[in-house]
Design a protein around this motif. Sequence first.
Motif, PDB file in Angstrom:
ATOM      1  N   GLY A   1       0.671  33.297  -1.199  1.00 32.61           N
ATOM      2  CA  GLY A   1      -0.126  32.610  -1.163  1.00 32.61           C
ATOM      3  C   GLY A   1       0.666  31.216  -0.665  1.00 32.61           C
ATOM      4  N   THR A   2      -0.189  29.943  -1.247  1.00 34.25           N
ATOM      5  CA  THR A   2       0.398  28.709   0.168  1.00 34.25           C
ATOM      6  C   THR A   2       1.032  27.573  -0.947  1.00 34.25           C
ATOM      7  OG1 THR A   2      -1.943  28.811   0.837  1.00 34.25           O
ATOM      8  CG2 THR A   2      -1.298  26.669   1.278  1.00 34.25           C
ATOM      9  N   GLY A   3       1.539  26.895  -0.429  1.00 35.71           N
ATOM     10  CA  GLY A   3       2.623  26.242  -0.828  1.00 35.71           C
ATOM     11  C   GLY A   3       1.599  24.416  -0.931  1.00 35.71           C
ATOM     12  N   ILE A   4       1.691  23.783  -2.396  1.00 32.85           N
ATOM     13  CA  ILE A   4       0.574  22.578  -2.011  1.00 32.85           C
ATOM     14  C   ILE A   4       1.842  22.177  -2.767  1.00 32.85           C
ATOM     15  CG2 ILE A   4      -1.226  21.475  -2.917  1.00 32.85           C
ATOM     16  CD1 ILE A   4      -1.959  24.096  -3.999  1.00 32.85           C
ATOM     17  N   VAL A   5       1.715  19.956  -1.944  1.00 33.61           N
ATOM     18  CA  VAL A   5       2.856  18.993  -2.177  1.00 33.61           C
ATOM     19  C   VAL A   5       2.220  18.222  -1.848  1.00 33.61           C
ATOM     20  CG1 VAL A   5       4.260  18.371  -0.661  1.00 33.61           C
ATOM     21  CG2 VAL A   5       4.720  20.395  -0.951  1.00 33.61           C
ATOM     22  N   LEU A   6       1.656  17.336  -2.630  1.00 31.29           N
ATOM     23  CA  LEU A   6       1.317  15.926  -2.860  1.00 31.29           C
ATOM     24  C   LEU A   6       2.168  14.754  -2.099  1.00 31.29           C
ATOM     25  CD1 LEU A   6      -1.087  14.140  -3.451  1.00 31.29           C
ATOM     26  CD2 LEU A   6       0.473  13.186  -5.412  1.00 31.29           C
ATOM     27  N   VAL A   7       1.673  14.287  -0.995  1.00 32.53           N
ATOM     28  CA  VAL A   7       2.847  14.243  -0.383  1.00 32.53           C
ATOM     29  C   VAL A   7       1.799  12.275  -0.855  1.00 32.53           C
ATOM     30  CG1 VAL A   7       3.609  13.159   2.112  1.00 32.53           C
ATOM     31  CG2 VAL A   7       3.150  15.269   1.567  1.00 32.53           C
ATOM     32  N   GLY A   8       3.271  10.768  -1.064  1.00 29.62           N
ATOM     33  CA  GLY A   8       3.018   9.470  -0.696  1.00 29.62           C
ATOM     34  C   GLY A   8       4.067   9.452   0.278  1.00 29.62           C
ATOM     35  N   ALA A   9       3.048   8.005   0.857  1.00 25.29           N
ATOM     36  CA  ALA A   9       4.081   7.163   1.572  1.00 25.29           C
ATOM     37  C   ALA A   9       3.773   5.976   1.423  1.00 25.29           C
ATOM     38  CB  ALA A   9       4.036   7.740   3.297  1.00 25.29           C
ATOM     39  N   LEU A  10       4.942   5.125   1.667  1.00 23.88           N
ATOM     40  CA  LEU A  10       4.623   3.509   1.928  1.00 23.88           C
ATOM     41  C   LEU A  10       4.525   3.177   3.281  1.00 23.88           C
ATOM     42  CD1 LEU A  10       8.159   2.353  -0.262  1.00 23.88           C
ATOM     43  CD2 LEU A  10       6.099   3.192  -0.724  1.00 23.88           C
ATOM     44  N   ALA A  11       3.040   2.464   3.069  1.00 23.36           N
ATOM     45  CA  ALA A  11       2.533   2.286   4.840  1.00 23.36           C
ATOM     46  C   ALA A  11       3.467   1.636   5.172  1.00 23.36           C
ATOM     47  CB  ALA A  11       0.867   1.503   4.474  1.00 23.36           C
TER      48      ALA A  11
ATOM     49  N   GLU B   1       0.710  -1.585  -0.422  1.00 14.35           N
ATOM     50  CA  GLU B   1       0.152  -0.049  -0.194  1.00 14.35           C
ATOM     51  C   GLU B   1       0.965   1.307   0.094  1.00 14.35           C
ATOM     52  OE1 GLU B   1      -3.625   0.517   2.236  1.00 14.35           O
ATOM     53  OE2 GLU B   1      -2.702   2.181   3.722  1.00 14.35           O
ATOM     54  N   THR B   2       0.465   2.196  -1.011  1.00 10.29           N
ATOM     55  CA  THR B   2       0.828   3.264  -0.684  1.00 10.29           C
ATOM     56  C   THR B   2       0.261   4.184  -0.392  1.00 10.29           C
ATOM     57  OG1 THR B   2       3.171   3.278  -2.463  1.00 10.29           O
ATOM     58  CG2 THR B   2       1.977   5.917  -2.142  1.00 10.29           C
ATOM     59  N   GLN B   3      -0.042   5.327   0.535  1.00  8.61           N
ATOM     60  CA  GLN B   3      -1.327   6.113   0.768  1.00  8.61           C
ATOM     61  C   GLN B   3      -0.609   7.806   0.374  1.00  8.61           C
ATOM     62  OE1 GLN B   3      -1.227   6.364   5.684  1.00  8.61           O
ATOM     63  NE2 GLN B   3      -1.383   3.511   5.007  1.00  8.61           N
ATOM     64  N   TRP B   4      -1.643   8.594   0.121  1.00  5.56           N
ATOM     65  CA  TRP B   4      -1.790   9.981  -0.581  1.00  5.56           C
ATOM     66  C   TRP B   4      -2.570  10.844   0.238  1.00  5.56           C
ATOM     67  CZ3 TRP B   4       1.608   9.751  -4.396  1.00  5.56           C
ATOM     68  CH2 TRP B   4       2.289   8.322  -5.014  1.00  5.56           C
ATOM     69  N   ASP B   5      -1.860  12.160  -0.090  1.00  7.73           N
ATOM     70  CA  ASP B   5      -2.711  12.807   0.508  1.00  7.73           C
ATOM     71  C   ASP B   5      -2.101  14.523  -0.051  1.00  7.73           C
ATOM     72  OD1 ASP B   5      -4.708  14.440   1.730  1.00  7.73           O
ATOM     73  OD2 ASP B   5      -3.453  14.263   4.324  1.00  7.73           O
ATOM     74  N   TRP B   6      -3.034  15.202   0.371  1.00  8.22           N
ATOM     75  CA  TRP B   6      -2.803  16.757  -0.175  1.00  8.22           C
ATOM     76  C   TRP B   6      -1.476  17.521   1.298  1.00  8.22           C
ATOM     77  CZ3 TRP B   6      -1.603  18.255  -5.025  1.00  8.22           C
ATOM     78  CH2 TRP B   6      -1.900  18.243  -5.792  1.00  8.22           C
ATOM     79  N   LEU B   7      -1.057  18.143   0.913  1.00  3.65           N
ATOM     80  CA  LEU B   7       0.098  18.408   2.527  1.00  3.65           C
ATOM     81  C   LEU B   7      -0.372  20.140   1.730  1.00  3.65           C
ATOM     82  CD1 LEU B   7       1.274  18.888   5.183  1.00  3.65           C
ATOM     83  CD2 LEU B   7       2.759  18.353   3.832  1.00  3.65           C
ATOM     84  N   GLU B   8      -0.751  21.007   2.934  1.00  6.94           N
ATOM     85  CA  GLU B   8      -1.297  22.616   2.110  1.00  6.94           C
ATOM     86  C   GLU B   8      -0.210  23.578   3.624  1.00  6.94           C
ATOM     87  OE1 GLU B   8      -5.203  24.384   2.603  1.00  6.94           O
ATOM     88  OE2 GLU B   8      -6.122  22.929   0.642  1.00  6.94           O
TER      89      GLU B   8
END
Length: 432
Positions: free
Chosen positions: A142-152, A127-134
Motif C-alpha cells: 500500500g501507501t505509507g502515510i506520514v504527517l509532517v510538521g515543520a517549524l516555519a 508558526e508550525t506548518q502541517w501537511d500529509w506526505l504519501e
Amino acid sequence: MLAREEQVEAHALRAQGWSVSAIARHLGRDRKTVRAYLSGERRPGVRRSTGEDPFARFKPYTRQRLKDDPHLQLRTLLRELEPLGFAGSYQTLTRAVRARSLRPHCERCAQAKGRATTEIEHDPGVETQWDWLELPEAPWGGTGIVLVGALAHSGKARGFFSEAKDSAHLIAAMDQVLRRLGGLTRRFRIDAIEGGVIPGTRRLAPEFADACRYYGVGVDLCPPRRGNRKGVVEKANHYLAQAWWRTADITTPEQAQASLDRFCADVSDRRPRGHATVATLAGTERLRPVPRRPYHAVVQTTRKVSWAALVSFEGNRYSVPPQFVNAQVVVSWRLGEPHVVLSSTSGEVIATHRRRPPGAGALARLEEHRAGLERAVLQQFTTAPPCRRKVNRPPSEAAKALAAELTGHPVQQTLPVVVDLHRHEELMRRVP
C-alpha cells in the motif's frame, strides 16, 4: 588555475615588460603557472589533466544508481559514495555527473514548468506548518502515510507514520510530531488537510478544533489554490521523500518510524539554512511546552483476527477469544490511556489489554484466552482418516424434494426393484 581576469592582467603586464617572476608575485601565483598561461599551454577555465581520473572507479556505481532512480538527489548519492572511498566534494560529484552525462533523461519531468517563488520571513516560535506526505509502494504494502510538521522559522521538521487521515489519527500523529519538535508555536498553518477541515468548506473539523483549543494554538488556513503558502513543510515533504524514503532500508512501519527519526536528527537538522544550520536556528525557537497528557481523541482501526486468535496493532499482538478467529474486530485506543480495547463489529467489548510500546514485538495473551484456544484446538483433534475425494454422492431424496419445490415439477419416485426368485426359476424352466 588562473581566472580570465588574471590572464588578461598577466598579458598586459608582460606587454609592459614585466618579468614572469614579477607578474607571479603581483598575482600571488606560482611562476610556472604564469609562464604556462603566457605561453598558451594552458587556458583559463580549463583544469589541467593529471592523467588519472579519480572518479573513474566510482563511475559504474554512479551510473547504475542513477539508472535505478533517475531522480536520486546527488546529496543522497554522495552519502552512499563516501563509505565506498569517494573523497570529493558535492561540487566535484555534480561536475563529474554533468560532464559524463550519467543522469538519464526523463521526458515526463522535462515538460514541467516552474514559477517565481520567494521565501517568507517567519519570526521564531510563531508558526508550525502541517501537511500529509504519501509515500507510494511501501515495503509492507500500500501507501505509507506520514504527517509532517515543520517549524516555519528554522525549517526543523519531524514526521510520524499514521494508518489513516481521519481526525483522530491526525490528532494522534500531531501530538507525536509536537513532542519530537520540542514544543508548541503560537499558531498552526494548514491547507484543506484531511481530518482537519470539513471537505468542501473552510471550516475546521469539530474534533480537530477542540484539539487545537486544548493545545492553545491558533489555526491559519492557506488561501484556496495557494498550497505554497506553507512552503516550509512542502519543501520538507520533498526533502524527506527524495533524501530519505528513496534509500531507506526498511520493511515495517515501525522500522520506518525509527529510521525517519534518526534521519531527521542526524542528517536533516544539519542542513545549511542561510548563515547557520537548521539545528542552530531551531535552538532560537521560543516554543511552549506540550501538555503532559495528549488530547483525549480515540483512535480506531479495523483488524482481522489470525488463526492463533491474535490481533496485530502497532507492531504488537493482542489476544481475543477463540470464537473470533478469522473475524474482523475494532481496535480502540484513547490517547494517553494505558489500555487497548478490542471490540466486535457490533460494538461489544471482547478484550482489554495493557498497551505495549509501539514496535516492541510483544505478545499479550490473557490466560482465559489461552485456555479457551487450547480447548478449541483439542476439540478439533480426531483419529478418523480424512474424507475420500472421489466417491459418488448423487443428490439425496431430500435434496430432490427441495429441488422440485424450486422448479415446480413433482419428484418422480424411483421404486426399488424386487426380484421374485421363484418366478424367475419358473420362467427359466419354460425356456427350451
